[in-house]
Write a protein that holds these residues in place. Structure first.
Motif, PDB file in Angstrom:
ATOM      1  N   SER A 427      32.054 -36.453   7.728  1.00  0.00           N
ATOM      2  CA  SER A 427      30.638 -36.448   8.079  1.00  0.00           C
ATOM      3  C   SER A 427      29.873 -35.447   7.228  1.00  0.00           C
ATOM      4  N   SER A 467      29.823 -40.041  15.930  1.00  0.00           N
ATOM      5  CA  SER A 467      28.361 -39.938  15.916  1.00  0.00           C
ATOM      6  C   SER A 467      27.768 -39.885  17.315  1.00  0.00           C
ATOM      7  N   ASP A 504      23.432 -38.245  12.595  1.00  0.00           N
ATOM      8  CA  ASP A 504      24.739 -38.894  12.738  1.00  0.00           C
ATOM      9  C   ASP A 504      24.609 -40.413  12.732  1.00  0.00           C
ATOM     10  N   ARG A 507      23.858 -41.605   9.223  1.00  0.00           N
ATOM     11  CA  ARG A 507      25.038 -41.541   8.354  1.00  0.00           C
ATOM     12  C   ARG A 507      25.922 -42.774   8.559  1.00  0.00           C
ATOM     13  N   VAL A 508      26.068 -43.194   9.806  1.00  0.00           N
ATOM     14  CA  VAL A 508      26.858 -44.399  10.081  1.00  0.00           C
ATOM     15  C   VAL A 508      26.197 -45.629   9.467  1.00  0.00           C
ATOM     16  N   GLN A 594      22.245 -45.008  20.276  1.00  0.00           N
ATOM     17  CA  GLN A 594      23.635 -44.584  20.374  1.00  0.00           C
ATOM     18  C   GLN A 594      24.425 -45.551  21.253  1.00  0.00           C
TER      19      GLN A 594
END
Length: 605
Positions: A427, A467, A504, A507-508, A594
């Motif tokens: 990460s 994440s 996070d 980034r995914v 999320q």
């Protein structure tokens, strides 16, 4: 109608409407009495309008059935869908028997179009003007220029004591006020020189004998241009700021000069010309003032963080040049890369350092030249306020100063064996950005790693799980889950529970789409353009991120102006009602995204 008027007349933004306008809005509402369990709308349904809870309770759930909010009297819902494509993005059901009010969609949109206050309240993430460097002082409000509370004394204070107060407070002017804080006069350093020293006055005489009575003043909402004009016209260098008859601040020529001198270009110029690390530290010490001026100038958050990061980049490159001057030519090609907030170009007023060295495959990582380079630059960054990374994610750590072939193996191992440590390291390293040296050492490595990682479904699943570890600080009943004890009790960590969850997610998305941007907002925009995330999901998440970052920066600027060090802790109690409402809505959006990612619906929900 009277009951409806009684409710909305005390609700923002309805309380900003004129009496006639509010009467029209009241007549537009429809009321529905609904039993417990009754469905108001389901996700994806065309919305009839904006809903307000009159009594009872309404529960809001996301696409996965997870409870998002429990709303009670005065809370509104449905605005997110209305402001997007008109379809509900959540599901609403009566949690307790009661009544709900419905403002028709057409009336809601009319108010958005015709009432600026109404639009500001409901349209989250408003886009402010952009720019490079500092704001235009002439267009700033005085309230944005003030940097400290005024220092005052009573008219009977002896001149000697008044001079001592000014010396200890390091100020050039002193307000003379009555016990109620009303301004009676002003004493400056010039008065001390011309009226006391030059005339040989008794130092025990009351300060009122040398003060300028009834000085020129301005209100907090006056503009910087008003200050400039008043000072030029009357040949004065100090101007008291009065609100409701009381002294609330003092603006000086020094304040104006400081604001005009603080811009990114000035600071970077001074960094580039610095001959020593200590000189650079004097420049970076002005970054908090730059933060204040940029926020006061209503720069967009991504502009503020990019400009502040530009200074960190300039400091790093200057340190690299100084190190090379000291050490001589490098034994092989190398690259200094930043990760963390510097890598993502979203630094604020408080940042540590996160960096690595990527060496060419011909380099010997044990050559002392590279260790000395890393130590010189890392120590210099620490001196300049970019403190050592508590996790030792720095080029001084031999693990993070290796040839490119070793870095390739690092990434291959992390992807093949996604342990918790591997997920954490991956990460961090996915946010690498070249700062100085041979940038080609990173470019190929990044594209290879993205292709390798996105093709490994197990690794992607682990990254998704990683994440979701940082959750937005949501309380159940329309509130926040604040820190329960310690120094920051009652506060929200706007970095770890606000910015990091979005970073996070982004980034995914970048991993799944093999997208090269490193900046969080740029990743979200690229993910939408590539079809990795739906247009509505991207717009909601970007708007949520904009609000979180904006409030984070505004809070840091507030701390600096109060004479404190900036940090990431914000108290919801310090926000206005509408800011609290929108901030919670932003956190709801983040948690919803999320949840969608965690439920395996991908990122198209």
């Amino acid at each position: 109608m009277e009951a409806i008027d009684a409710l909305i007349s005390v609700l923002h933004p309805y309380d900003t409407l004129s009496e006639d306008e509010r009467a029209r809005v009241v007549r537009s509402f429809a009321r529905s009495q609904l039993p417990e369990g009754a469905m108001i709308y389901t996700r994806g349904q065309i919305l009839d309008g904006l809903y307000i809870v009159e009594n009872g309770a309404v529960e809001i759930t996301d696409a996965n059935g997870a409870l998002v909010s429990l709303l009670e009297r005065g809370n509104s819902f449905g605005e997110r869908g209305l402001l997007a494509d008109g379809r509900a993005v959540t599901t609403a059901r009566m949690a307790r028997t009661g009544t709900v009010l419905l403002l028709p969609a057409a009336e809601f949109r009319r108010l958005i179009a015709e009432s600026p206050d109404f639009a500001r309240f409901f349209e989250r993430g408003g886009r402010e003007r952009s720019g490079r460097g500092g704001p235009d002082v002439a267009t700033l409000k005085i309230s944005d220029i003030l940097t400290r509370s005024p220092v005052t004394t009573e008219p009977t204070t002896p001149i000697r004591e008044a001079a001592r107060i000014m010396r200890e407070a390091k100020i050039s002017s002193l307000g003379i006020t009555d016990p109620d804080g009303r301004l009676l006069g002003l004493v400056t350093i010039r008065d001390m020189s011309n009226r006391v020293v030059a005339e040989g006055l008794d130092l025990q005489a009351p300060v009122s004998t040398i003060m300028t009575s009834d000085p020129v003043t301005l209100p907090p909402d006056a503009l910087g241009s008003d200050v400039l004009h008043a000072m030029i016209e009357r040949s004065i260098g100090h101007l008291p700021v009065i609100e409701a008859g009381r002294l609330v601040g003092m603006v000086t020529q020094t304040d104006l000069t400081r604001l005009q001198a603080i811009s990114t270009s000035v600071l970077i110029h001074d960094v580039a010309g610095a001959e020593t690390v200590e000189q650079m530290a004097e420049v970076t010490a002005r970054i908090p003032d730059l933060l204040v001026s940029l926020v006061a100038g209503h720069q967009r958050h991504e502009v503020v963080t990019r400009l502040i990061t530009d200074i960190a980049d300039a400091v790093t490159r200057r340190l690299l040049a100084m190190a090379q001057d000291k050490l001589g030519p490098a034994p092989a090609a190398w690259l200094w890369a930043a990760c963390g907030s510097q890598g993502r170009q979203d630094q604020t007023g408080v940042s540590d350092q996160d960096n690595v060295l990527i060496l060419s495959d011909e380099a010997n990582p044990d050559d002392p030249w590279f260790a000395e380079l890393a130590r010189f630059v890392s120590d210099g960054l620490n001196t300049c306020g970019y403190v050592y990374c508590p996790g030792d994610m720095m080029a001084t750590n031999p693990r993070w100063g290796q040839p490119r072939r070793v870095w390739r193996k690092y990434f291959a191992d992390w992807i093949a064996n996604p342990s918790p440590e591997a997920q954490m390291l991956a990460s961090v390293m996915f946010d690498l950005r070249a700062i100085g040296g041979d940038a080609s050492l990173l470019a190929g490595l990044q594209s290879e790693t993205l292709a390798m990682a996105s093709a490994n479904s197990i690794f992607v699943a682990h990254m998704i799980s990683n994440s979701l570890k940082h959750q937005p600080p949501l309380g159940l009943i329309r509130g926040f889950a604040t820190i329960r004890s310690g120094q920051h009790q009652g506060h929200i960590d706007m970095k770890m529970n606000g910015v990091v969850p979005v970073a996070d997610l982004a980034r995914v998305y970048a991993l799944k789409g093999q997208l090269t941007p490193v900046n969080t907002r740029a990743r979200l925009e690229a993910a939408e353009a590539a079809g990795v995330i739906s247009g509505s999901g991207a717009r909601d998440l970007i708007a949520a991120y904009d609000l979180i970052q904006t409030l984070r920066l505004q809070n840091q600027a507030h701390l600096v102006r109060a004479g404190r060090k900036p940090d990431n802790y914000l108290s919801p109690a310090d926000l206005a009602d509408f800011e609290r409402s929108h901030l919670r809505d932003a956190f709801v959006v983040v948690r919803t995204m999320q949840s969608a990612l965690g439920q395996g619906r991908g990122v198209l929900g």
